[in-house]
Design a protein around this motif. Structure first.
Motif, short mmCIF file in Angstrom:
data_model
loop_
_atom_site.label_atom_id
_atom_site.label_comp_id
_atom_site.label_asym_id
_atom_site.label_seq_id
_atom_site.Cartn_x
_atom_site.Cartn_y
_atom_site.Cartn_z
N VAL A 68 26.33 65.98 8.00
CA VAL A 68 26.63 64.55 7.90
C VAL A 68 26.49 63.94 9.29
CG1 VAL A 68 28.43 62.84 7.46
CG2 VAL A 68 28.11 64.76 5.89
N HIS A 69 25.71 62.89 9.41
CA HIS A 69 25.40 62.30 10.70
C HIS A 69 26.17 61.01 10.97
CE1 HIS A 69 21.90 64.99 11.52
NE2 HIS A 69 21.91 65.06 10.19
N LEU A 70 26.55 60.32 9.92
CA LEU A 70 27.20 59.02 10.13
C LEU A 70 27.96 58.63 8.87
CD1 LEU A 70 27.38 56.59 12.19
CD2 LEU A 70 25.47 55.57 10.91
N PHE A 119 29.35 53.86 3.76
CA PHE A 119 27.93 54.20 3.81
C PHE A 119 27.79 55.52 4.55
CE2 PHE A 119 23.59 53.64 5.65
CZ PHE A 119 22.88 53.37 4.47
N ILE A 120 27.26 56.52 3.87
CA ILE A 120 27.20 57.88 4.41
C ILE A 120 25.75 58.27 4.63
CG2 ILE A 120 27.82 60.29 4.04
CD1 ILE A 120 29.54 57.70 1.94
N VAL A 121 25.45 58.84 5.80
CA VAL A 121 24.11 59.29 6.13
C VAL A 121 24.17 60.78 6.42
CG1 VAL A 121 22.12 59.01 7.64
CG2 VAL A 121 23.56 57.04 7.11
N CYS A 272 21.04 50.41 6.33
CA CYS A 272 20.04 51.38 6.75
C CYS A 272 19.51 51.05 8.14
CB CYS A 272 18.90 51.45 5.75
SG CYS A 272 19.22 52.52 4.32
N LEU A 273 19.35 49.79 8.44
CA LEU A 273 18.87 49.39 9.77
C LEU A 273 19.89 49.71 10.84
CD1 LEU A 273 17.25 45.98 8.78
CD2 LEU A 273 16.04 48.07 9.38
N LEU A 279 21.49 56.19 15.03
CA LEU A 279 21.13 57.60 14.98
C LEU A 279 19.78 57.90 15.63
CD1 LEU A 279 22.27 58.34 11.31
CD2 LEU A 279 23.42 59.04 13.42
N GLY A 280 18.98 56.88 15.83
CA GLY A 280 17.67 57.11 16.41
C GLY A 280 16.71 57.83 15.47
#
Length: 769
Positions: A68-70, A119-121, A272-273, A279-280
């Motif tokens: 999980v990144h964000l 919002f999970i990334v 998403c933006l 996160l790059g």
């Protein structure tokens, strides 16, 4: 017999769609097909309840999960503004109605099932979903309200208590005093109340998006299916992110259907933006069908009462309309304007001198509503045409004769309606007569008797409609000659399946003497296309094609000028045909590819034709059907359409648009029903519960035109993309009403007329007999 020759290309040619081969062979490229190196997957945690205060008590476990990144919640995106409502109207009392905030992620309260909380990334969609399940939330459930009429009751729970009621706005059109006078002198008044059921767009391609950020240029790129990237860019950049539009590029690949619903900005796009920036890496979100049901804007959902005042001869004197429009939990991007556009067409094709039309917008704990194919005009035509049939019955007049008596006559054009709509052209009796003949209206009685012998009830119904579309404005078209002799057209409309590459291409190819494959269309890229109004309101072909034609003519002259030097003749002596520039009447020629190769700079033409008024397509729909009184099943036996679309650009594309619209109208009339329970839970959140028609449910349509060219459009075109939905519902329900009333004593039925509802209505009528 002399054969009528049709042109290979150009306006009026029945050119087959060149886009279809890729789509039918699986070579289309939709947003979900786009791959970005290193892309991460996003998931939205949505509210499981319709109305609640909430507190996020633990997010650490989700953030700590490997892969999980964000994880974003409202407190993490304070730099974002709220989702905008772009239509704020002046109310009856002169004030502007308030617009409650719609947060990108809800901070303390949710107001419909599906409202966004987090919002999970993560590395994969499944991992993002797993992390979402680890977020701990305490919900304090609040009482929900569903149904616009219920929401207006004094004791109803309030979606926005700080506003004091669930009334979102109160607007009106027309002259109340004149209308009161008309009703005061009427010899007969007919009234009706109808429900225009809530719909879910259900395009083939659910929404998806990819957000990217380039630190070297400090620019964002959003790839997503839209109905116009420029409008999307403006909302996301300026309204939500607070950045210059130049810092955001919107790219739209192939789009699997729009119907109005893909015109709007949704929360996943700015999220998403933001995530890509932090996160790059690219961040991709792909929506599921159930999410579409739960969060994409819904359509229709009106309860309308209307009264029609008649004199002793049956002439219409005045019309009163009150629309109660369910806005859902928030005012969506253009949501408040939709019922207003509808009431502006309330008088339809009839010479009604006085009108008073009120609209009450209402908040409920449901998904917000906005434009859906037709956007207010189907709702207006439906209530009026149901009312017209009822009025004719009450005064003992044939419904066709009643319509003819009250039509606006050709000599009355241009005609200004009671809502200040200016109809430029039309001959309503012409298309009614043509449709009646095609449907063998006079032979219905014999067919009805045969159905009765077979244990079926047969009905026939008519709807005569007019709509406003292709609204005032223009669309820039830029046409460039490529090095290989092909041409590239840049235009800011956006195909969602309409066949723009074919429609524009056939005109360009005709002027430049090329084949259709030599015309390359570029839409859906805000970096390549300078500006654009997108696709909506049946605007693309009427608004953009005049510019495309002018740009084609301008480029043709530039090519001729270059060829004139090469061939040592005057430009006036040249013609373009079959990929060459030829001296008229000789075999002297030079290929367009040669001209492209020898020019020092790219030959390019840019044109924009504007119009000051919208167009007003109109027509007649006639539906004939049978009802099985023992089961309530309906079979549509025949469906006849005669439309006035002004100048026809491509009859094949036109028929496709009309057929698609009519299918959606029949589906609304007989099938589709968005159902919430009393607690605001969406009960129809999948195709297991929400019925769409199958091909076997549809008849073969009989389509013809009785065209009167528009005077407001440079080429005489009237928009056609939404017309099928506008004439369809009333034709079906009037046909059904005639069968049920004559044979079963059923006096009223609302959409959707499902078999169960029909059967129940028949039983109720029998019990009262």
């Amino acid at each position: 017999m002399n054969k009528v020759m049709t042109p290979k290309f150009g306006i009026g040619a029945p050119v087959r769609r060149q886009e279809d081969h890729a789509f039918l062979t699986g070579h289309g490229c939709y947003t979900s097909d786009v791959r970005r190196a290193g892309a991460l997957a996003a998931h939205v945690l949505r509210s499981p309840v319709a109305h609640a205060r909430f507190t996020i008590t633990d997010i650490s476990r989700a953030r700590a999960l490997d892969g999980v990144h964000l994880v974003l919640i409202a407190a993490d995106i304070s730099e974002l503004n709220t989702m905008p409502c772009k239509t704020v109207m002046r109310q009856v009392d002169g004030s502007r109605h308030p617009v409650p905030p719609r947060e990108v992620l809800c901070s303390e309260q949710v107001r419909h099932v599906g409202d966004a909380i987090a919002f999970i990334v993560a590395d994969t969609p499944d991992l993002a979903k797993t992390a979402a399940e680890m977020i701990e939330i305490d919900f304090e459930e609040l009482e929900a309200v569903v149904g616009s009429v219920r929401a207006l009751e004094q004791e109803a729970p309030q979606v926005w208590p700080e506003l004091g009621s669930n009334r979102a706005f109160e607007i009106a059109l027309g002259d109340e005093g004149e209308t009161d006078e008309a009703f005061a002198k009427a010899s007969h008044v007919t009234s009706i109340e109808v429900v225009n059921n809530r719909l879910v767009a259900n395009y083939m391609e659910p929404r998806a998006c990819i957000g990217e950020y380039d630190p070297d240029t400090d620019r964002y790129t959003l790839t997503t299916g839209t109905q116009g990237g420029h409008g999307m860019r403006a909302v996301i950049a300026e309204d939500i992110m607070g950045i210059e539009q130049a810092r955001l590029r919107v790219v739209t690949p192939d789009v699997g259907g729009g119907f109005g619903t893909k015109m709007f900005c949704y929360r996943e796009y700015p999220l998403c933006l933001v995530a890509a920036h932090r996160l790059g890496r690219p961040v991709k979100w792909v929506g599921e069908r159930t999410e579409h049901f739960m969060v994409d804007s819904h359509g229709r959902d009106n309860v309308t009462t209307a009264e029609l005042a008649l004199d002793e001869t049956g002439r219409m004197l005045g019309l009163r309309v009150h629309v109660i429009a369910d806005m859902g939990a928030y005012l969506h991007q253009f949501g408040p304007s939709i019922p207003r556009v509808g009431t502006s067409m309330a008088t339809g094709v009839y010479d009604i001198p006085a009108l008073w039309a009120r609209t009450t917008g209402v908040y409920t704990n449901t998904v917000p509503t906005d434009a859906y194919r037709g956007a207010g005009r189907p709702e207006a035509a439906y209530v009026l045409e149901r009312l017209v049939d009822k009025a004719a019955e009450e005064i003992g007049m044939d419904p066709v004769a009643f319509r003819r008596l009250n039509f606006i006559k050709p000599m009355q054009f241009p005609y200004v309606t009671a809502t200040k709509r200016r109809y430029d052209t039309g001959d309503f009796d012409q298309h009614l007569t043509q449709a009646l003949a095609a449907a063998d209206w006079d032979g219905f009685a014999a067919r009805d008797a045969q159905s009765l012998r077979n244990g079926r009830w047969r009905g026939i119904g008519v709807c005569t409609y007019i709509e406003a579309c292709a609204f005032a404005g223009g669309e820039e078209a830029t046409l460039s000659l490529n090095d290989d002799g092909t041409v590239t057209l840049l235009v800011g409309t956006q195909s969602n399946g309409q066949g723009h590459a074919t429609a524009y291409g056939q005109v360009v190819a005709d002027v430049l003497g090329l084949v259709l494959e030599d015309v390359k269309l570029v839409q859906g890229d805000t970096d390549r296309v300078r500006k654009g109004g997108g696709t909506g309101g049946s605007r693309s072909i009427p608004i953009a094609l005049p510019s495309v034609l002018n740009a084609s003519n301008a480029l043709a002259e530039l090519i001729k000028a270059e060829a004139a030097d090469h061939l040592e003749v005057g430009s006036a002596d040249l013609e373009l045909a079959e990929g060459v520039v030829r001296v008229v009447g000789t075999d002297q020629s030079v290929s367009i590819a040669q001209i492209a190769a020898q020019t020092q700079t790219t030959l390019q033409a840019c044109e924009e034709v504007t119009q000051d008024e919208c167009t007003y397509p109109n027509g007649t729909h006639i539906c004939e059907l049978e009802v099985d009184p023992e089961t309530g099943q309906v079979a549509i036996l025949r469906y006849v359409i005669t439309d006035d679309f002004g100048v026809t650009v491509n009859p094949l594309l036109l028929q496709g648009q009309v057929h698609g619209g009519v299918v959606q109208a029949i589906s609304q009339a007989l099938c589709e029903h968005t159902v919430y329970d009393e607690e605001g839970q969406l009960l129809t959140a999948s195709f297991m519960d929400y019925q769409l028609p199958r091909a076997a449910d549809m008849p073969s349509f009989e389509f013809s035109t009785a065209n009167v060219p528009s005077t407001t459009n440079a080429l005489g075109i009237k928009g056609a993309g939404e017309a099928g939905t506008i004439g369809g519902c009333a034709a079906v329900m009037n046909a059904l009403g005639s069968a049920l009333k004559r044979h079963g004593g059923v006096t009223h039925l609302d959409m959707p007329a499902t078999p169960e509802r029909i059967w129940q209505a028949i039983q109720a009528a029998r019990s009262m007999a």
